[in-house]
Design a protein around this motif. Structure first.
Motif, PDB file in Angstrom:
ATOM      1  N   ALA A   1       0.847  -1.192   0.000  1.00 43.99           N
ATOM      2  CA  ALA A   1       0.000   0.000   0.000  1.00 43.99           C
ATOM      3  C   ALA A   1       0.875   1.232   0.000  1.00 43.99           C
ATOM      4  O   ALA A   1       2.020   1.199   0.480  1.00 43.99           O
ATOM      5  CB  ALA A   1      -0.942  -0.003   1.191  1.00 43.99           C
ATOM      6  N   SER A   2       0.337   2.303  -0.529  1.00 43.51           N
ATOM      7  CA  SER A   2       1.056   3.573  -0.516  1.00 43.51           C
ATOM      8  C   SER A   2       0.067   4.702  -0.294  1.00 43.51           C
ATOM      9  O   SER A   2      -1.128   4.584  -0.605  1.00 43.51           O
ATOM     10  CB  SER A   2       1.814   3.785  -1.833  1.00 43.51           C
ATOM     11  N   ARG A   3       0.561   5.785   0.244  1.00 43.54           N
ATOM     12  CA  ARG A   3      -0.267   6.971   0.466  1.00 43.54           C
ATOM     13  C   ARG A   3       0.515   8.174  -0.026  1.00 43.54           C
ATOM     14  O   ARG A   3       1.220   8.834   0.738  1.00 43.54           O
ATOM     15  CB  ARG A   3      -0.608   7.122   1.947  1.00 43.54           C
ATOM     16  N   PRO A   4       0.392   8.445  -1.315  1.00 41.90           N
ATOM     17  CA  PRO A   4       1.171   9.543  -1.900  1.00 41.90           C
ATOM     18  C   PRO A   4       0.625  10.930  -1.570  1.00 41.90           C
ATOM     19  O   PRO A   4       1.378  11.903  -1.610  1.00 41.90           O
ATOM     20  CB  PRO A   4       1.065   9.257  -3.401  1.00 41.90           C
ATOM     21  N   GLN A   5      -0.664  11.005  -1.265  1.00 42.21           N
ATOM     22  CA  GLN A   5      -1.291  12.275  -0.903  1.00 42.21           C
ATOM     23  C   GLN A   5      -2.172  12.061   0.318  1.00 42.21           C
ATOM     24  O   GLN A   5      -2.541  10.923   0.635  1.00 42.21           O
ATOM     25  CB  GLN A   5      -2.135  12.811  -2.066  1.00 42.21           C
ATOM     26  N   ASP A   6      -2.528  13.149   0.961  1.00 40.10           N
ATOM     27  CA  ASP A   6      -3.291  13.063   2.209  1.00 40.10           C
ATOM     28  C   ASP A   6      -4.580  12.282   2.041  1.00 40.10           C
ATOM     29  O   ASP A   6      -4.994  11.540   2.941  1.00 40.10           O
ATOM     30  CB  ASP A   6      -3.588  14.480   2.717  1.00 40.10           C
ATOM     31  N   ARG A   7      -5.246  12.440   0.891  1.00 36.90           N
ATOM     32  CA  ARG A   7      -6.560  11.847   0.707  1.00 36.90           C
ATOM     33  C   ARG A   7      -6.554  10.724  -0.324  1.00 36.90           C
ATOM     34  O   ARG A   7      -7.601  10.389  -0.882  1.00 36.90           O
ATOM     35  CB  ARG A   7      -7.558  12.936   0.309  1.00 36.90           C
ATOM     36  N   GLN A   8      -5.398  10.139  -0.552  1.00 43.06           N
ATOM     37  CA  GLN A   8      -5.289   9.075  -1.541  1.00 43.06           C
ATOM     38  C   GLN A   8      -4.563   7.883  -0.947  1.00 43.06           C
ATOM     39  O   GLN A   8      -3.496   8.022  -0.334  1.00 43.06           O
ATOM     40  CB  GLN A   8      -4.531   9.589  -2.777  1.00 43.06           C
ATOM     41  N   PHE A   9      -5.152   6.708  -1.138  1.00 38.48           N
ATOM     42  CA  PHE A   9      -4.590   5.479  -0.575  1.00 38.48           C
ATOM     43  C   PHE A   9      -4.646   4.436  -1.675  1.00 38.48           C
ATOM     44  O   PHE A   9      -5.711   4.198  -2.244  1.00 38.48           O
ATOM     45  CB  PHE A   9      -5.423   5.060   0.639  1.00 38.48           C
ATOM     46  N   ILE A  10      -3.520   3.828  -1.982  1.00 41.23           N
ATOM     47  CA  ILE A  10      -3.432   2.927  -3.127  1.00 41.23           C
ATOM     48  C   ILE A  10      -2.994   1.544  -2.666  1.00 41.23           C
ATOM     49  O   ILE A  10      -2.070   1.408  -1.849  1.00 41.23           O
ATOM     50  CB  ILE A  10      -2.440   3.472  -4.180  1.00 41.23           C
TER      51      ILE A  10
END
Lengths: 112, 112
Positions: free
Chosen positions: B66-75
């Motif tokens: 998992a990654s969280r490149p932006q505050d409101r984005q979770f991949i």
């Protein structure tokens, strides 16, 4: 440690009869307890929550649940089942930290 | 109010192919975000949670990341899918006064 046990994997009722979905919890802390409903291929929707304000909690769609500390239970009830209540229901405990513990789920069938 | 978007809604992928599932949230800043998997006939399994950008905690060793490149984005990602990765993937965030969880609509992944 926290845990939650849903005592029935499946419950079947006739339309218009009462619904009882059973849940027991274990927590070292004063827990927050929740019930969620999930219709097929949908996300989970919050039905109701217990947060120590009142032991009898009323939720959406006519559901309610009673927190009984002595029995460590948080059973979900509804006086009269409707066909649209057929779904899977999850009992959930949260007691500090970032984690939420989900029960295994109870699938409710409603017969016409 | 909080809104959670998940994309895509359904996905069919061959074994060994890569995966990328996206979750975006609206209506809140610095949310705690979660990825769950729900396999057929089983309850919810917490896969990852994140308390901020770049901060990921993994709950179970597996084929996913998992990654969280932006505050409101979770991949949620995988380099090579396995048959056992099939399931219904749910993104969630905590919110409200009692930190209840709110869920997205889910992504149905089938690995063939």
């Amino acid at each position: 440690a926290q845990s939650v046990t849903q005592l029935d994997s499946h419950v079947s009722v006739s339309e218009g009869t009462p619904v009882l979905l059973r849940c027991n919890y274990s927590s070292s802390y004063s827990p927050s307890l929740f019930w969620y409903v999930q219709h097929p291929n949908k996300g989970l929707q919050l039905l109701l929550k217990y947060t120590s304000a009142a032991t009898l909690v009323k939720g959406i769609n006519g559901f309610e649940a009673e927190f009984k500390k002595s029995e460590t239970s948080f059973h979900l009830t509804k006086p009269s089942a409707h066909m649209s209540d057929a779904a899977e229901y999850f009992c959930v405990v949260r007691a500090g930290g970032f984690k939420t513990i989900f029960g295994a789920g109870t699938r409710l069938f409603v017969k016409a | 109010s909080q809104t959670i978007h998940q994309w895509p809604a359904t996905l069919v992928q061959p074994v060994g192919s890569p995966l990328s599932l996206e979750c975006t949230v609206e209506g809140t800043s610095n949310p705690n975000l979660y990825w769950y998997r729900q396999a057929a006939g089983r309850g919810l399994q917490l896969l990852f949670y994140s308390v901020g950008i770049g901060q990921i905690s993994s709950e179970v060793p597996q084929n996913l990341s998992a990654s969280r490149p932006q505050d409101r984005q979770f991949i949620l990602s995988s380099k090579k899918l396995l048959l056992s990765d099939s399931g219904f993937y749910l993104c969630a965030q905590t919110g409200g006064v009692y930190n209840e969880q709110f869920f997205g609509p889910g992504t149905r992944l089938t690995v063939l």
